[in-house]
Design a protein around this motif. Sequence first.
Motif, PDB file in Angstrom:
ATOM      1  N   ALA A 166     -30.595  18.282  -2.988  1.00 37.63           N
ATOM      2  CA  ALA A 166     -31.412  18.250  -1.769  1.00 37.63           C
ATOM      3  C   ALA A 166     -31.868  16.825  -1.469  1.00 37.63           C
ATOM      4  O   ALA A 166     -31.816  16.380  -0.314  1.00 37.63           O
ATOM      5  CB  ALA A 166     -32.618  19.175  -1.919  1.00 37.63           C
ATOM      6  N   HIS A 167     -32.294  16.101  -2.478  1.00 41.49           N
ATOM      7  CA  HIS A 167     -32.734  14.712  -2.289  1.00 41.49           C
ATOM      8  C   HIS A 167     -31.584  13.863  -1.756  1.00 41.49           C
ATOM      9  O   HIS A 167     -31.764  13.068  -0.832  1.00 41.49           O
ATOM     10  CB  HIS A 167     -33.262  14.149  -3.599  1.00 41.49           C
ATOM     11  N   LEU A 224     -42.757  21.536   4.536  1.00 42.63           N
ATOM     12  CA  LEU A 224     -43.396  21.814   3.254  1.00 42.63           C
ATOM     13  C   LEU A 224     -42.367  21.874   2.130  1.00 42.63           C
ATOM     14  O   LEU A 224     -42.537  21.258   1.080  1.00 42.63           O
ATOM     15  CB  LEU A 224     -44.182  23.120   3.318  1.00 42.63           C
ATOM     16  N   LEU A 225     -41.281  22.604   2.351  1.00 45.30           N
ATOM     17  CA  LEU A 225     -40.256  22.735   1.323  1.00 45.30           C
ATOM     18  C   LEU A 225     -39.598  21.393   0.995  1.00 45.30           C
ATOM     19  O   LEU A 225     -39.407  21.044  -0.172  1.00 45.30           O
ATOM     20  CB  LEU A 225     -39.197  23.748   1.758  1.00 45.30           C
ATOM     21  N   VAL A 226     -39.278  20.620   2.021  1.00 39.52           N
ATOM     22  CA  VAL A 226     -38.628  19.334   1.797  1.00 39.52           C
ATOM     23  C   VAL A 226     -39.575  18.362   1.096  1.00 39.52           C
ATOM     24  O   VAL A 226     -39.166  17.638   0.191  1.00 39.52           O
ATOM     25  CB  VAL A 226     -38.086  18.751   3.118  1.00 39.52           C
ATOM     26  N   VAL A 227     -40.839  18.355   1.479  1.00 44.34           N
ATOM     27  CA  VAL A 227     -41.806  17.457   0.834  1.00 44.34           C
ATOM     28  C   VAL A 227     -41.945  17.801  -0.648  1.00 44.34           C
ATOM     29  O   VAL A 227     -41.963  16.915  -1.497  1.00 44.34           O
ATOM     30  CB  VAL A 227     -43.176  17.498   1.552  1.00 44.34           C
ATOM     31  N   VAL A 228     -42.013  19.075  -0.966  1.00 42.08           N
ATOM     32  CA  VAL A 228     -42.133  19.480  -2.370  1.00 42.08           C
ATOM     33  C   VAL A 228     -40.892  19.053  -3.156  1.00 42.08           C
ATOM     34  O   VAL A 228     -41.002  18.514  -4.261  1.00 42.08           O
ATOM     35  CB  VAL A 228     -42.357  21.009  -2.480  1.00 42.08           C
ATOM     36  N   LEU A 229     -39.712  19.257  -2.582  1.00 35.92           N
ATOM     37  CA  LEU A 229     -38.484  18.851  -3.265  1.00 35.92           C
ATOM     38  C   LEU A 229     -38.419  17.336  -3.445  1.00 35.92           C
ATOM     39  O   LEU A 229     -38.047  16.834  -4.508  1.00 35.92           O
ATOM     40  CB  LEU A 229     -37.260  19.343  -2.496  1.00 35.92           C
ATOM     41  N   LEU A 230     -38.785  16.593  -2.421  1.00 37.41           N
ATOM     42  CA  LEU A 230     -38.734  15.134  -2.511  1.00 37.41           C
ATOM     43  C   LEU A 230     -39.774  14.599  -3.496  1.00 37.41           C
ATOM     44  O   LEU A 230     -39.516  13.623  -4.205  1.00 37.41           O
ATOM     45  CB  LEU A 230     -38.915  14.501  -1.132  1.00 37.41           C
ATOM     46  N   ASN A 233     -40.803  16.180  -6.134  1.00 35.24           N
ATOM     47  CA  ASN A 233     -40.261  16.482  -7.452  1.00 35.24           C
ATOM     48  C   ASN A 233     -39.229  15.438  -7.844  1.00 35.24           C
ATOM     49  O   ASN A 233     -39.235  14.929  -8.963  1.00 35.24           O
ATOM     50  CB  ASN A 233     -39.644  17.882  -7.452  1.00 35.24           C
ATOM     51  N   ALA A 234     -38.340  15.092  -6.928  1.00 34.08           N
ATOM     52  CA  ALA A 234     -37.324  14.068  -7.202  1.00 34.08           C
ATOM     53  C   ALA A 234     -37.985  12.718  -7.466  1.00 34.08           C
ATOM     54  O   ALA A 234     -37.572  11.975  -8.365  1.00 34.08           O
ATOM     55  CB  ALA A 234     -36.345  13.970  -6.031  1.00 34.08           C
ATOM     56  N   SER A 235     -39.005  12.397  -6.712  1.00 34.51           N
ATOM     57  CA  SER A 235     -39.723  11.132  -6.883  1.00 34.51           C
ATOM     58  C   SER A 235     -40.411  11.077  -8.249  1.00 34.51           C
ATOM     59  O   SER A 235     -40.377  10.052  -8.936  1.00 34.51           O
ATOM     60  CB  SER A 235     -40.746  10.958  -5.771  1.00 34.51           C
ATOM     61  N   ARG A 236     -41.023  12.169  -8.649  1.00 30.53           N
ATOM     62  CA  ARG A 236     -41.690  12.230  -9.954  1.00 30.53           C
ATOM     63  C   ARG A 236     -40.691  12.025 -11.075  1.00 30.53           C
ATOM     64  O   ARG A 236     -40.920  11.252 -12.003  1.00 30.53           O
ATOM     65  CB  ARG A 236     -42.407  13.571 -10.140  1.00 30.53           C
ATOM     66  N   ARG A 237     -39.542  12.686 -10.989  1.00 30.96           N
ATOM     67  CA  ARG A 237     -38.531  12.540 -12.036  1.00 30.96           C
ATOM     68  C   ARG A 237     -37.963  11.127 -12.069  1.00 30.96           C
ATOM     69  O   ARG A 237     -37.712  10.575 -13.140  1.00 30.96           O
ATOM     70  CB  ARG A 237     -37.427  13.581 -11.869  1.00 30.96           C
ATOM     71  N   ALA A 238     -37.780  10.519 -10.906  1.00 28.47           N
ATOM     72  CA  ALA A 238     -37.282   9.135 -10.863  1.00 28.47           C
ATOM     73  C   ALA A 238     -38.314   8.185 -11.469  1.00 28.47           C
ATOM     74  O   ALA A 238     -37.959   7.251 -12.201  1.00 28.47           O
ATOM     75  CB  ALA A 238     -36.968   8.735  -9.430  1.00 28.47           C
ATOM     76  N   SER A 239     -39.581   8.436 -11.190  1.00 30.60           N
ATOM     77  CA  SER A 239     -40.649   7.604 -11.748  1.00 30.60           C
ATOM     78  C   SER A 239     -40.702   7.744 -13.266  1.00 30.60           C
ATOM     79  O   SER A 239     -40.830   6.752 -13.992  1.00 30.60           O
ATOM     80  CB  SER A 239     -41.986   7.992 -11.130  1.00 30.60           C
ATOM     81  N   GLU A 240     -40.602   8.971 -13.765  1.00 23.74           N
ATOM     82  CA  GLU A 240     -40.613   9.188 -15.210  1.00 23.74           C
ATOM     83  C   GLU A 240     -39.415   8.502 -15.869  1.00 23.74           C
ATOM     84  O   GLU A 240     -39.545   7.909 -16.936  1.00 23.74           O
ATOM     85  CB  GLU A 240     -40.593  10.686 -15.523  1.00 23.74           C
ATOM     86  N   SER A 241     -38.278   8.559 -15.221  1.00 32.19           N
ATOM     87  CA  SER A 241     -37.082   7.904 -15.744  1.00 32.19           C
ATOM     88  C   SER A 241     -37.278   6.395 -15.808  1.00 32.19           C
ATOM     89  O   SER A 241     -36.929   5.756 -16.808  1.00 32.19           O
ATOM     90  CB  SER A 241     -35.878   8.249 -14.868  1.00 32.19           C
ATOM     91  N   SER A 242     -37.837   5.825 -14.761  1.00 32.07           N
ATOM     92  CA  SER A 242     -38.091   4.372 -14.743  1.00 32.07           C
ATOM     93  C   SER A 242     -39.083   3.974 -15.830  1.00 32.07           C
ATOM     94  O   SER A 242     -38.892   2.964 -16.516  1.00 32.07           O
ATOM     95  CB  SER A 242     -38.638   3.946 -13.383  1.00 32.07           C
ATOM     96  N   HIS A 243     -40.136   4.776 -15.996  1.00 29.65           N
ATOM     97  CA  HIS A 243     -41.124   4.473 -17.034  1.00 29.65           C
ATOM     98  C   HIS A 243     -40.496   4.536 -18.418  1.00 29.65           C
ATOM     99  O   HIS A 243     -40.783   3.700 -19.272  1.00 29.65           O
ATOM    100  CB  HIS A 243     -42.321   5.414 -16.949  1.00 29.65           C
ATOM    101  N   GLU A 244     -39.644   5.525 -18.638  1.00 33.21           N
ATOM    102  CA  GLU A 244     -38.979   5.636 -19.941  1.00 33.21           C
ATOM    103  C   GLU A 244     -38.104   4.413 -20.197  1.00 33.21           C
ATOM    104  O   GLU A 244     -38.106   3.854 -21.297  1.00 33.21           O
ATOM    105  CB  GLU A 244     -38.142   6.913 -20.004  1.00 33.21           C
ATOM    106  N   LYS A 245     -37.382   3.969 -19.178  1.00 30.48           N
ATOM    107  CA  LYS A 245     -36.531   2.781 -19.342  1.00 30.48           C
ATOM    108  C   LYS A 245     -37.375   1.535 -19.629  1.00 30.48           C
ATOM    109  O   LYS A 245     -37.039   0.737 -20.506  1.00 30.48           O
ATOM    110  CB  LYS A 245     -35.686   2.567 -18.083  1.00 30.48           C
ATOM    111  N   LEU A 246     -38.475   1.383 -18.899  1.00 31.49           N
ATOM    112  CA  LEU A 246     -39.347   0.234 -19.142  1.00 31.49           C
ATOM    113  C   LEU A 246     -39.965   0.284 -20.532  1.00 31.49           C
ATOM    114  O   LEU A 246     -40.090  -0.745 -21.204  1.00 31.49           O
ATOM    115  CB  LEU A 246     -40.445   0.164 -18.069  1.00 31.49           C
ATOM    116  N   ASN A 247     -40.343   1.476 -20.979  1.00 37.48           N
ATOM    117  CA  ASN A 247     -40.917   1.614 -22.311  1.00 37.48           C
ATOM    118  C   ASN A 247     -39.896   1.264 -23.394  1.00 37.48           C
ATOM    119  O   ASN A 247     -40.240   0.626 -24.386  1.00 37.48           O
ATOM    120  CB  ASN A 247     -41.451   3.029 -22.528  1.00 37.48           C
TER     121      ASN A 247
END
Length: 132
Positions: free
Chosen positions: A27-28, A73-79, A81-95
């Motif tokens: 969806a993203h 509403l549905l698209v915002v929730v999906l986006l 979620n995708a943004s949160r996962r991308a942020s977590e991935s970036s933080h893991e890489k930086l860590n």
Amino acid sequence: MEQRSEAAKHRTGGDGRSVFDRFVEFAHHTVSRAPFFVVCAGIVALWLISVPLWTDLKTWQAAIHTVGSVFTLLVVVLLENASRRASESSHEKLNVMAEAIAALLESSARDDPELRAAAERLRDAVGLEERH
């Protein structure tokens, strides 16, 4: 034995994503492309052209507002979620990079107390000890 980060474990262990996670990624990918915008603009154009088909102008407006609100509403929730996962991935890489730099500093800091202190400050700044 070598310690691997969570991101590395997932990467080498295959695709362990859920159906929902794959749907969010799809969806993203779809929503962030120009064709999706063109389809949305086409729907709005069709809605505008459909004015003569509706007997009540308020019903015509309510139809697009309701559909638009639910879809938004549905698209915002999906986006999100995708943004949160991308942020977590970036933080893991930086860590992982910070951990590697701290390890490099420590290995070079045997004779240099300032370098050892810098490695400790780096580890404290990213909280590596608290996560591992």
